[in-house]
Enzyme design. Structure first.
Site, PDB file in Angstrom:
ATOM      1  N   LYS A  83       0.779  -1.218  -0.033  1.00 51.42           N
ATOM      2  CA  LYS A  83       0.083  -0.103   0.006  1.00 51.42           C
ATOM      3  C   LYS A  83       0.712   1.521   0.003  1.00 51.42           C
ATOM      4  O   LYS A  83       0.420   2.174  -0.667  1.00 51.42           O
ATOM      5  CB  LYS A  83      -0.945   0.089   1.218  1.00 51.42           C
ATOM      6  CG  LYS A  83      -1.839   1.229   1.314  1.00 51.42           C
ATOM      7  CD  LYS A  83      -2.481   1.427   2.467  1.00 51.42           C
ATOM      8  CE  LYS A  83      -2.678   3.102   2.730  1.00 51.42           C
ATOM      9  NZ  LYS A  83      -2.892   3.415   4.225  1.00 51.42           N
ATOM     10  N   ASP A 119      -6.946   1.755   1.305  1.00 55.59           N
ATOM     11  CA  ASP A 119      -7.010   1.980   2.712  1.00 55.59           C
ATOM     12  C   ASP A 119      -8.215   1.333   3.408  1.00 55.59           C
ATOM     13  O   ASP A 119      -9.125   0.773   2.597  1.00 55.59           O
ATOM     14  CB  ASP A 119      -6.629   3.183   2.984  1.00 55.59           C
ATOM     15  CG  ASP A 119      -7.792   4.233   2.910  1.00 55.59           C
ATOM     16  OD1 ASP A 119      -8.848   3.801   2.069  1.00 55.59           O
ATOM     17  OD2 ASP A 119      -7.855   5.083   3.461  1.00 55.59           O
TER      18      ASP A 119
END
Length: 216
Positions: free
Chosen positions: A121, A139
């Site tokens: 991420k 997220d």
């Protein structure tokens, strides 16, 4: 609506709501963005933006950061949480950038993910926001909303990312992931909507009566 129709509607409506997508984390270059994104793990962007001015006054490049004691870095970033691990990672990645990448943040997923404290991420955010490479960082907001909007089954963050990449054109990913985050914070938060309250959920699922239980 079919899934493809929902995806198209989401993309068009988000563009109306958020035509501009400023990057939430304050930074001046790829290195300071990388550090800020690393600090944002289990911490709000607002808190990170409160902490980074003092950190970057101490050191805002790999060369200067590598010279700082880990304890000094940790003292500054303590309010972000997980400070021992994050401080060690910031120090470690700074040294690796000097040793292996001539002091520059690499424009490469594999190289980024090999750095201490940098997962997929974080690498995706840096690639998208620092270098403009198409990526779809997922997220908690995006993972939750994609499930509420039935764009994914939510079995994993990796599955959500893959599903969203299939639904949306690559040239939209970098802006769209921020637009979804903004909407999640503004209108479809964990406390503000349960899948039956906000404009998006009511428009796409007008007959939905029960709250949507999302997978974390």
């Amino acid at each position: 609506m079919l899934k493809a129709e929902r995806a198209q509607w989401v993309m068009e409506r988000l563009e109306e709501l958020y035509p501009e997508t400023p990057i939430p984390l304050d930074h001046k270059d790829p290195y300071t963005l990388l550090v800020a994104v690393l600090l944002s793990a289990q911490c709000t962007d607002a808190r990170v933006n409160q902490i980074t001015p003092a950190l970057f006054e101490l050191a805002d490049n790999p060369q200067d950061m590598a010279l700082q004691p880990v304890e000094k870095i940790q003292q500054i970033i303590r309010p972000c949480g997980l400070s021992p691990r994050k401080a060690k990672a910031i120090s470690g990645l700074s040294k690796i950038l000097i040793e292996k990448h001539e002091g520059e943040v690499p424009r490469d997923f594999t190289a980024l993910e090999a750095l201490p404290g940098v997962g997929h991420k974080t690498a995706s955010v840096v690639m998208a926001q620092a270098f403009g490479v198409p990526a779809f960082p997922v997220d908690t907001h995006i993972h939750r909303l994609a499930q509420r909007w039935k764009l994914t089954d939510g079995k994993s963050v990796e599955k959500t990312e893959a599903d969203l990449k299939k639904l949306f054109p690559a040239e939209k990913w970098n802006k769209l992931h921020l637009q979804i985050i903004f909407y999640g914070r503004d209108a479809c938060s964990a406390r503000g909507c349960d899948g039956t309250v906000c404009e998006f959920c009511r428009t796409m699922f007008p007959r939905r009566k029960s709250p949507v239980v999302t997978k974390k």
